[in-house]
Design a protein around this motif. Structure first.
Motif, PDB file in Angstrom:
ATOM      1  N   ASP A 271       0.830  -1.205   0.000  1.00 41.97           N
ATOM      2  CA  ASP A 271       0.000   0.000   0.000  1.00 41.97           C
ATOM      3  C   ASP A 271       0.864   1.255   0.000  1.00 41.97           C
ATOM      4  OD1 ASP A 271      -2.534  -1.308   0.142  1.00 41.97           O
ATOM      5  OD2 ASP A 271      -2.204  -1.661   2.287  1.00 41.97           O
ATOM      6  N   ILE A 272       0.408   2.248  -0.757  1.00 40.21           N
ATOM      7  CA  ILE A 272       1.049   3.563  -0.775  1.00 40.21           C
ATOM      8  C   ILE A 272      -0.037   4.580  -0.424  1.00 40.21           C
ATOM      9  CG2 ILE A 272       2.519   5.135  -2.101  1.00 40.21           C
ATOM     10  CD1 ILE A 272       3.002   2.841  -4.061  1.00 40.21           C
ATOM     11  N   PRO A 273      -0.333   4.735   0.880  1.00 34.92           N
ATOM     12  CA  PRO A 273      -1.475   5.582   1.286  1.00 34.92           C
ATOM     13  C   PRO A 273      -1.387   7.010   0.793  1.00 34.92           C
ATOM     14  CG  PRO A 273      -0.669   4.257   3.121  1.00 34.92           C
ATOM     15  CD  PRO A 273       0.331   4.115   2.021  1.00 34.92           C
ATOM     16  N   GLU A 274      -0.165   7.574   0.760  1.00 38.26           N
ATOM     17  CA  GLU A 274      -0.028   8.975   0.347  1.00 38.26           C
ATOM     18  C   GLU A 274      -0.399   9.180  -1.118  1.00 38.26           C
ATOM     19  OE1 GLU A 274       4.130   7.065   0.400  1.00 38.26           O
ATOM     20  OE2 GLU A 274       2.268   7.007   1.584  1.00 38.26           O
ATOM     21  N   ALA A 275      -0.361   8.119  -1.915  1.00 39.35           N
ATOM     22  CA  ALA A 275      -0.767   8.196  -3.319  1.00 39.35           C
ATOM     23  C   ALA A 275      -2.116   7.521  -3.551  1.00 39.35           C
ATOM     24  CB  ALA A 275       0.298   7.552  -4.209  1.00 39.35           C
ATOM     25  N   ARG A 276      -2.749   7.068  -2.470  1.00 46.81           N
ATOM     26  CA  ARG A 276      -4.036   6.357  -2.547  1.00 46.81           C
ATOM     27  C   ARG A 276      -3.953   5.203  -3.559  1.00 46.81           C
ATOM     28  NH1 ARG A 276      -8.198   9.610  -0.461  1.00 46.81           N
ATOM     29  NH2 ARG A 276      -9.768   8.859  -1.912  1.00 46.81           N
ATOM     30  N   THR A 277      -2.832   4.467  -3.478  1.00 43.85           N
ATOM     31  CA  THR A 277      -2.526   3.432  -4.463  1.00 43.85           C
ATOM     32  C   THR A 277      -2.101   2.143  -3.764  1.00 43.85           C
ATOM     33  OG1 THR A 277      -1.829   5.076  -6.106  1.00 43.85           O
ATOM     34  CG2 THR A 277      -1.004   2.833  -6.406  1.00 43.85           C
ATOM     35  N   ALA A 278      -2.416   1.015  -4.396  1.00 44.58           N
ATOM     36  CA  ALA A 278      -1.969  -0.291  -3.917  1.00 44.58           C
ATOM     37  C   ALA A 278      -1.433  -1.093  -5.098  1.00 44.58           C
ATOM     38  CB  ALA A 278      -3.104  -1.043  -3.236  1.00 44.58           C
ATOM     39  N   ILE A 279      -0.345  -1.821  -4.872  1.00 46.57           N
ATOM     40  CA  ILE A 279       0.260  -2.659  -5.910  1.00 46.57           C
ATOM     41  C   ILE A 279       0.214  -4.110  -5.431  1.00 46.57           C
ATOM     42  CG2 ILE A 279       2.330  -3.136  -7.265  1.00 46.57           C
ATOM     43  CD1 ILE A 279       3.189  -0.221  -6.726  1.00 46.57           C
ATOM     44  N   LYS A 280      -0.353  -4.981  -6.247  1.00 44.38           N
ATOM     45  CA  LYS A 280      -0.493  -6.391  -5.876  1.00 44.38           C
ATOM     46  C   LYS A 280       0.099  -7.287  -6.969  1.00 44.38           C
ATOM     47  CE  LYS A 280      -4.389  -7.995  -4.155  1.00 44.38           C
ATOM     48  NZ  LYS A 280      -5.789  -8.492  -4.064  1.00 44.38           N
ATOM     49  N   PHE A 281       0.852  -8.298  -6.536  1.00 45.80           N
ATOM     50  CA  PHE A 281       1.386  -9.297  -7.464  1.00 45.80           C
ATOM     51  C   PHE A 281       0.963 -10.676  -6.989  1.00 45.80           C
ATOM     52  CE2 PHE A 281       4.726 -12.329  -8.750  1.00 45.80           C
ATOM     53  CZ  PHE A 281       4.581 -12.218 -10.132  1.00 45.80           C
ATOM     54  N   LYS A 282       0.443 -11.461  -7.918  1.00 48.62           N
ATOM     55  CA  LYS A 282      -0.039 -12.809  -7.595  1.00 48.62           C
ATOM     56  C   LYS A 282       0.517 -13.791  -8.609  1.00 48.62           C
ATOM     57  CE  LYS A 282      -4.478 -13.426  -8.175  1.00 48.62           C
ATOM     58  NZ  LYS A 282      -5.924 -13.410  -7.906  1.00 48.62           N
ATOM     59  N   ALA A 283       0.956 -14.950  -8.141  1.00 43.14           N
ATOM     60  CA  ALA A 283       1.455 -16.007  -9.020  1.00 43.14           C
ATOM     61  C   ALA A 283       0.925 -17.343  -8.522  1.00 43.14           C
ATOM     62  CB  ALA A 283       2.986 -16.030  -9.036  1.00 43.14           C
ATOM     63  N   ARG A 284       0.477 -18.175  -9.447  1.00 44.54           N
ATOM     64  CA  ARG A 284       0.021 -19.503  -9.052  1.00 44.54           C
ATOM     65  C   ARG A 284       0.161 -20.469 -10.220  1.00 44.54           C
ATOM     66  NH1 ARG A 284      -5.947 -17.292  -9.022  1.00 44.54           N
ATOM     67  NH2 ARG A 284      -6.725 -18.122 -11.004  1.00 44.54           N
ATOM     68  N   THR A 285       0.187 -21.775  -9.887  1.00 41.35           N
ATOM     69  CA  THR A 285       0.317 -22.805 -10.905  1.00 41.35           C
ATOM     70  C   THR A 285      -0.558 -23.994 -10.547  1.00 41.35           C
ATOM     71  OG1 THR A 285       1.945 -24.054 -12.197  1.00 41.35           O
ATOM     72  CG2 THR A 285       2.262 -23.999  -9.814  1.00 41.35           C
ATOM     73  N   SER A 286      -0.978 -24.737 -11.552  1.00 45.65           N
ATOM     74  CA  SER A 286      -1.885 -25.857 -11.344  1.00 45.65           C
ATOM     75  C   SER A 286      -1.216 -26.975 -10.549  1.00 45.65           C
ATOM     76  CB  SER A 286      -2.369 -26.413 -12.688  1.00 45.65           C
ATOM     77  OG  SER A 286      -3.086 -25.450 -13.417  1.00 45.65           O
ATOM     78  N   VAL A 287      -1.952 -27.520  -9.598  1.00 41.27           N
ATOM     79  CA  VAL A 287      -1.518 -28.691  -8.837  1.00 41.27           C
ATOM     80  C   VAL A 287      -2.040 -29.953  -9.512  1.00 41.27           C
ATOM     81  CG1 VAL A 287      -1.632 -29.855  -6.605  1.00 41.27           C
ATOM     82  CG2 VAL A 287      -1.457 -27.357  -6.703  1.00 41.27           C
ATOM     83  N   PHE A 288      -3.309 -29.915  -9.929  1.00 37.59           N
ATOM     84  CA  PHE A 288      -3.886 -30.998 -10.728  1.00 37.59           C
ATOM     85  C   PHE A 288      -4.972 -30.416 -11.621  1.00 37.59           C
ATOM     86  CE2 PHE A 288      -6.371 -31.247  -6.710  1.00 37.59           C
ATOM     87  CZ  PHE A 288      -7.658 -31.053  -7.208  1.00 37.59           C
ATOM     88  N   ALA A 289      -5.300 -31.150 -12.664  1.00 35.47           N
ATOM     89  CA  ALA A 289      -6.334 -30.707 -13.603  1.00 35.47           C
ATOM     90  C   ALA A 289      -6.983 -31.917 -14.247  1.00 35.47           C
ATOM     91  CB  ALA A 289      -5.740 -29.789 -14.674  1.00 35.47           C
ATOM     92  N   TYR A 290      -8.292 -31.875 -14.363  1.00 41.39           N
ATOM     93  CA  TYR A 290      -9.061 -32.911 -15.049  1.00 41.39           C
ATOM     94  C   TYR A 290      -9.920 -32.237 -16.113  1.00 41.39           C
ATOM     95  CZ  TYR A 290      -7.770 -35.675 -10.965  1.00 41.39           C
ATOM     96  OH  TYR A 290      -7.064 -36.316  -9.971  1.00 41.39           O
ATOM     97  N   ASN A 291      -9.805 -32.707 -17.343  1.00 43.35           N
ATOM     98  CA  ASN A 291     -10.555 -32.165 -18.479  1.00 43.35           C
ATOM     99  C   ASN A 291     -10.337 -30.667 -18.672  1.00 43.35           C
ATOM    100  OD1 ASN A 291     -11.842 -34.365 -19.768  1.00 43.35           O
ATOM    101  ND2 ASN A 291     -13.372 -34.475 -18.119  1.00 43.35           N
ATOM    102  N   THR A 292      -9.130 -30.226 -18.395  1.00 44.31           N
ATOM    103  CA  THR A 292      -8.769 -28.834 -18.632  1.00 44.31           C
ATOM    104  C   THR A 292      -7.250 -28.732 -18.674  1.00 44.31           C
ATOM    105  OG1 THR A 292      -9.180 -26.542 -17.931  1.00 44.31           O
ATOM    106  CG2 THR A 292      -8.753 -28.159 -16.188  1.00 44.31           C
ATOM    107  N   ALA A 293      -6.744 -27.522 -18.791  1.00 43.01           N
ATOM    108  CA  ALA A 293      -5.303 -27.315 -18.969  1.00 43.01           C
ATOM    109  C   ALA A 293      -4.581 -27.105 -17.653  1.00 43.01           C
ATOM    110  CB  ALA A 293      -5.068 -26.114 -19.877  1.00 43.01           C
ATOM    111  N   MET A 294      -3.330 -27.540 -17.627  1.00 47.77           N
ATOM    112  CA  MET A 294      -2.405 -27.166 -16.561  1.00 47.77           C
ATOM    113  C   MET A 294      -1.845 -25.791 -16.925  1.00 47.77           C
ATOM    114  SD  MET A 294      -2.185 -29.737 -14.310  1.00 47.77           S
ATOM    115  CE  MET A 294      -0.559 -29.724 -13.540  1.00 47.77           C
ATOM    116  N   VAL A 295      -1.947 -24.827 -15.998  1.00 43.33           N
ATOM    117  CA  VAL A 295      -1.629 -23.434 -16.322  1.00 43.33           C
ATOM    118  C   VAL A 295      -0.790 -22.812 -15.214  1.00 43.33           C
ATOM    119  CG1 VAL A 295      -2.604 -21.132 -16.725  1.00 43.33           C
ATOM    120  CG2 VAL A 295      -3.754 -23.156 -17.665  1.00 43.33           C
ATOM    121  N   THR A 296       0.183 -21.988 -15.609  1.00 44.61           N
ATOM    122  CA  THR A 296       0.916 -21.116 -14.692  1.00 44.61           C
ATOM    123  C   THR A 296       0.516 -19.675 -15.003  1.00 44.61           C
ATOM    124  OG1 THR A 296       2.774 -22.638 -14.517  1.00 44.61           O
ATOM    125  CG2 THR A 296       3.185 -20.345 -13.931  1.00 44.61           C
TER     126      THR A 296
END
Length: 275
Positions: A239-264
């Motif tokens: 959070d950057i309160p003085e700029a009323r701004t927030a920066i978020k980074f998210k990363a995830r990858t498939s553990v298992f998949a049935y009838n669909t794709a494994m995705v990062t």
């Protein structure tokens, strides 16, 4: 908010969780950038807030799923997403231990609403069938949802947050292919810790389809293509309160998949509050 994302689909699994036969060259890379605008009027409804959200963007997908079909790329506008919401907070706000950091809302927040994906994106059924590459879906998806967030007292550091948002997806028929995807339930969840201006934790996504896919009113062989997937990863927010701004980074990858794709997947969001 500005949202950028990158995703890689590296394997298509069948209903047994094995590599789908005949798809010997799965490799699809996706890049997207978009904008999200959330409007929250000043009036209250049942002591809660009402919100209206719109998301639009452009994307580029490149790749193939079969060696017999050369890799191709498609770039254009993606499907739009719109949402109405209601939310209410039961708790209190306390100051952070770090000077200049945002206060922490300790307690329970609940929300509910309806979202819809609109088929405004670039779509070609022939390229999708031969290469698995499509920016738009050509399908309307209406999804009622509920959300719950609970933030504890400062037991570890400044408060542990448990959050989840559950969607019930209902798909219309794709008029180009006469294909209807079965209903599914998907859950976005996270457990994170507040540390001054930072929030760090684990995040995940789980989807389970509970109705068969059909084409022309007939169940798609061999198993109705019912999908299930679990994806796990991490999330960090600053959070950057003085700029009323927030920066978020998210990363995830498939553990298992049935009838669909494994995705990062990687997602970077920069959000700014204007009022």
């Amino acid at each position: 908010a500005l949202i950028t994302s990158a995703a890689s689909a590296y394997q298509l699994r069948d209903g047994a969780g094995q590599t789908r036969a005949g798809l010997d060259a799965v490799g699809i890379e996706a890049r997207a950038v978009g904008a999200a605008v959330l409007f929250v009027p000043s009036f209250k409804l049942f002591d809660g807030s009402v919100g209206f959200l719109g998301v639009a963007g452009v994307g580029s997908l490149c790749g193939q799923i079969k060696s017999a079909s050369p890799a191709t790329c498609r770039t254009g506008f993606g499907d739009m997403y719109v949402e109405t919401s209601w939310s209410r907070f039961f708790g209190f706000t306390r100051p952070s231990r770090e000077s200049g950091a945002l206060p922490i809302r300790e307690g329970l927040a609940i929300g509910t609403g309806v979202g819809a994906v609109l088929p405004t994106g670039l779509y070609d059924s022939h390229i999708q069938a031969s290469n698995g590459v499509t920016v738009g879906s050509n399908i309307v998806d209406v999804a009622p949802w509920i959300a719950v967030t609970y933030t504890t007292p400062p037991l570890l550091l400044e408060g542990t947050e448990f959050s989840s948002k559950i969607y019930l997806n209902n798909y219309a028929r794709n008029p180009a292919t006469d294909y209807v995807s079965g209903r599914n339930l998907d859950v976005d969840f996270a457990v994170s810790e507040h540390i001054g201006r930072w929030q760090v934790g684990v995040t995940g996504y789980y989807l389970r389809q509970f109705a068969d896919d059909t084409r022309g009113g007939v169940v798609v062989a061999p198993d109705g293509r019912r999908s299930e997937v679990l994806s796990l990863g991490g999330v960090i927010n600053y959070d950057i309160p003085e700029a009323r701004t927030a920066i978020k980074f998210k990363a995830r990858t498939s553990v298992f998949a049935y009838n669909t794709a494994m995705v990062t997947l990687f997602v970077l969001t920069v959000a700014k509050k204007f009022n």
